[in-house]
Design a protein around this motif. Structure first.
Motif, mmCIF file in Angstrom:
data_model
loop_
_atom_site.group_PDB
_atom_site.id
_atom_site.type_symbol
_atom_site.label_atom_id
_atom_site.label_comp_id
_atom_site.label_asym_id
_atom_site.label_seq_id
_atom_site.Cartn_x
_atom_site.Cartn_y
_atom_site.Cartn_z
ATOM 1 N N PHE A 295 1.386 -7.552 0.989
ATOM 2 C CA PHE A 295 0.094 -7.233 1.594
ATOM 3 C C PHE A 295 0.010 -5.791 2.097
ATOM 4 N N SER A 296 1.158 -5.161 2.340
ATOM 5 C CA SER A 296 1.132 -3.720 2.594
ATOM 6 C C SER A 296 0.646 -3.000 1.349
ATOM 7 N N GLY A 297 1.192 -3.410 0.201
ATOM 8 C CA GLY A 297 0.756 -2.820 -1.061
ATOM 9 C C GLY A 297 -0.682 -3.166 -1.396
ATOM 10 N N ALA A 298 -1.070 -4.417 -1.113
ATOM 11 C CA ALA A 298 -2.440 -4.840 -1.412
ATOM 12 C C ALA A 298 -3.456 -4.066 -0.577
ATOM 13 N N ALA A 299 -3.123 -3.827 0.706
ATOM 14 C CA ALA A 299 -4.029 -3.071 1.574
ATOM 15 C C ALA A 299 -4.223 -1.651 1.059
ATOM 16 N N LEU A 300 -3.174 -1.082 0.476
ATOM 17 C CA LEU A 300 -3.276 0.267 -0.085
ATOM 18 C C LEU A 300 -4.006 0.273 -1.421
ATOM 19 N N THR A 301 -3.866 -0.818 -2.158
ATOM 20 C CA THR A 301 -4.377 -0.858 -3.529
ATOM 21 C C THR A 301 -5.871 -1.134 -3.600
ATOM 22 N N VAL A 302 -6.388 -1.993 -2.730
ATOM 23 C CA VAL A 302 -7.776 -2.449 -2.878
ATOM 24 C C VAL A 302 -8.794 -1.313 -2.811
ATOM 25 N N THR A 303 -8.428 -0.229 -2.121
ATOM 26 C CA THR A 303 -9.340 0.924 -2.067
ATOM 27 C C THR A 303 -8.629 2.217 -2.454
ATOM 28 N N ASN A 304 -7.517 2.073 -3.185
ATOM 29 C CA ASN A 304 -6.768 3.254 -3.635
ATOM 30 C C ASN A 304 -6.359 4.133 -2.449
ATOM 31 N N THR A 305 -5.842 3.498 -1.404
ATOM 32 C CA THR A 305 -5.307 4.103 -0.173
ATOM 33 C C THR A 305 -6.380 4.724 0.729
ATOM 34 N N MET A 306 -7.638 4.616 0.382
ATOM 35 C CA MET A 306 -8.693 5.243 1.178
ATOM 36 C C MET A 306 -9.241 4.276 2.227
ATOM 37 N N PRO A 307 -9.500 4.752 3.451
ATOM 38 C CA PRO A 307 -10.136 3.893 4.463
ATOM 39 C C PRO A 307 -11.584 3.588 4.100
ATOM 40 N N VAL A 308 -12.072 2.443 4.591
ATOM 41 C CA VAL A 308 -13.453 2.030 4.332
ATOM 42 C C VAL A 308 -14.202 1.989 5.659
ATOM 43 N N PRO A 309 -15.194 2.846 5.868
ATOM 44 C CA PRO A 309 -15.912 2.882 7.150
ATOM 45 C C PRO A 309 -16.653 1.568 7.432
ATOM 46 N N ILE A 310 -16.706 1.203 8.695
ATOM 47 C CA ILE A 310 -17.495 0.060 9.147
ATOM 48 C C ILE A 310 -18.655 0.612 9.967
#
Length: 311
Positions: A132-147
């Motif tokens: 899940f460390s890898g999955a968190a990095l992969t789902v947005t290609n390491t970029m944060p998603v603003p809320i």
């Protein structure tokens, strides 16, 4: 030694965590500038909210004689999923509920792998930590998603009710729920029995595997909630937000008196352990210690507290 002296030593051993907690708090109140204020109390409760929430779920897992090392990465992944759902136009509360359900499902998978495949929980959750460390990095290609949803940010972190900050209310809700489940409900007695002696619990009619799976479900759910709170705090889903959280969480639970070998633990103790770690970190920060020195002193105090409180 007289019987009265033995009783006094026994009482001191049972409550040694609280004695150390009080001693450290008094030290910072005397020597740390402006530490003994209501603003400091509020800040520490906010700071420790994340660890406290996850520690409640972790308490059930450790009491059942297992361990969950995946909570930090699950928190990071949950924050990312919440941010992605909101970004996709899903309403705030359905997004939050879906994220919690995902955390529960991850916990169930951990529990099933441990109980059905007979793989030690240390190895299962260590692997899940990496997944899940890898999955968190992969789902947005390491970029944060603003809320950008002020509603969810305020509800989970930035808002307040009756002058009490939102994260403190969430912590209180989780603590009360955990207290009921562990100390009042039948499920709590089963968890304690399974951790104390799984074979005896099985002979007494308790479904050991099911009990452990549900303990992991609680751990996954609280990790997901904490991940959403982290995302609300930074107003973005970030793949590294929960990195290393599992270490503070496990330390908090053990400092709080839960046996690492299972069979004993309390919800209030785990919360006090989390607050204890928060006080150490905040107090050292106020006293002006560098981050590296803070980590050394904090680690030494945690080792000492755990060593005198081991069961």
């Amino acid at each position: 030694m007289t019987s009265q002296g033995s009783k006094l030593l026994g009482l001191l051993r049972d409550y040694i965590t609280y004695v150390i907690f009080l001693g450290v708090t008094i030290f910072f109140a005397i020597f740390a500038p402006n530490f003994a204020t209501m603003a400091t109390v509020s800040a520490i409760l906010r700071i420790t909210a994340i660890v406290s929430v996850i520690a409640i779920g972790m308490t059930f897992v450790i009491i059942s004689a297992e361990i969950d090392l995946s909570v930090g990465s699950v928190a990071s992944f949950s924050g990312m999923i919440l941010a992605l759902l909101l970004d996709a136009g899903v309403p705030a509360w359905p997004s939050a509920l879906l994220t919690l359900a995902m955390g529960a499902a991850i916990g169930a998978i951990n529990g099933l792998l441990v109980t059905r495949l007979r793989i030690p929980s240390f190895l299962v959750t260590l692997g899940m930590l990496s997944v899940f460390s890898g999955a968190a990095l992969t789902v947005t290609n390491t970029m944060p998603v603003p809320i950008v949803s002020d509603g969810i940010n305020n509800a989970l972190w930035n808002g307040s009710f009756l002058t009490v900050a939102s994260p403190v209310w969430w912590t209180l809700l989780v603590v009360l729920s955990g207290f009921y489940l562990l100390h009042v409900s039948l499920f709590g007695r089963r968890v304690l029995a399974v951790g104390g002696n799984a074979l005896a619990a099985n002979f007494s009619g308790i479904n050991v595997n099911r009990t452990k799976v549900w303990a992991f479900v609680l751990s996954g759910t609280t990790a997901a909630l904490a991940g959403m709170m982290l995302a609300a705090r930074s107003t973005a889903g970030n793949p590294s937000l929960g990195s290393g959280l599992e270490l503070d969480v496990i330390a908090a639970v053990i400092i709080g008196g839960t046996s690492l070998f299972g069979g004993y633990g309390t919800i209030i103790g785990s919360v006090i352990g989390a607050i204890f770690i928060g006080i150490i970190g905040f107090g050292l920060l106020v006293m002006g210690f560098s981050t590296s020195v803070q980590e050394i002193i904090k680690g030494a105090i945690i080792i000492f507290a755990v060593s005198v409180n081991r069961r």
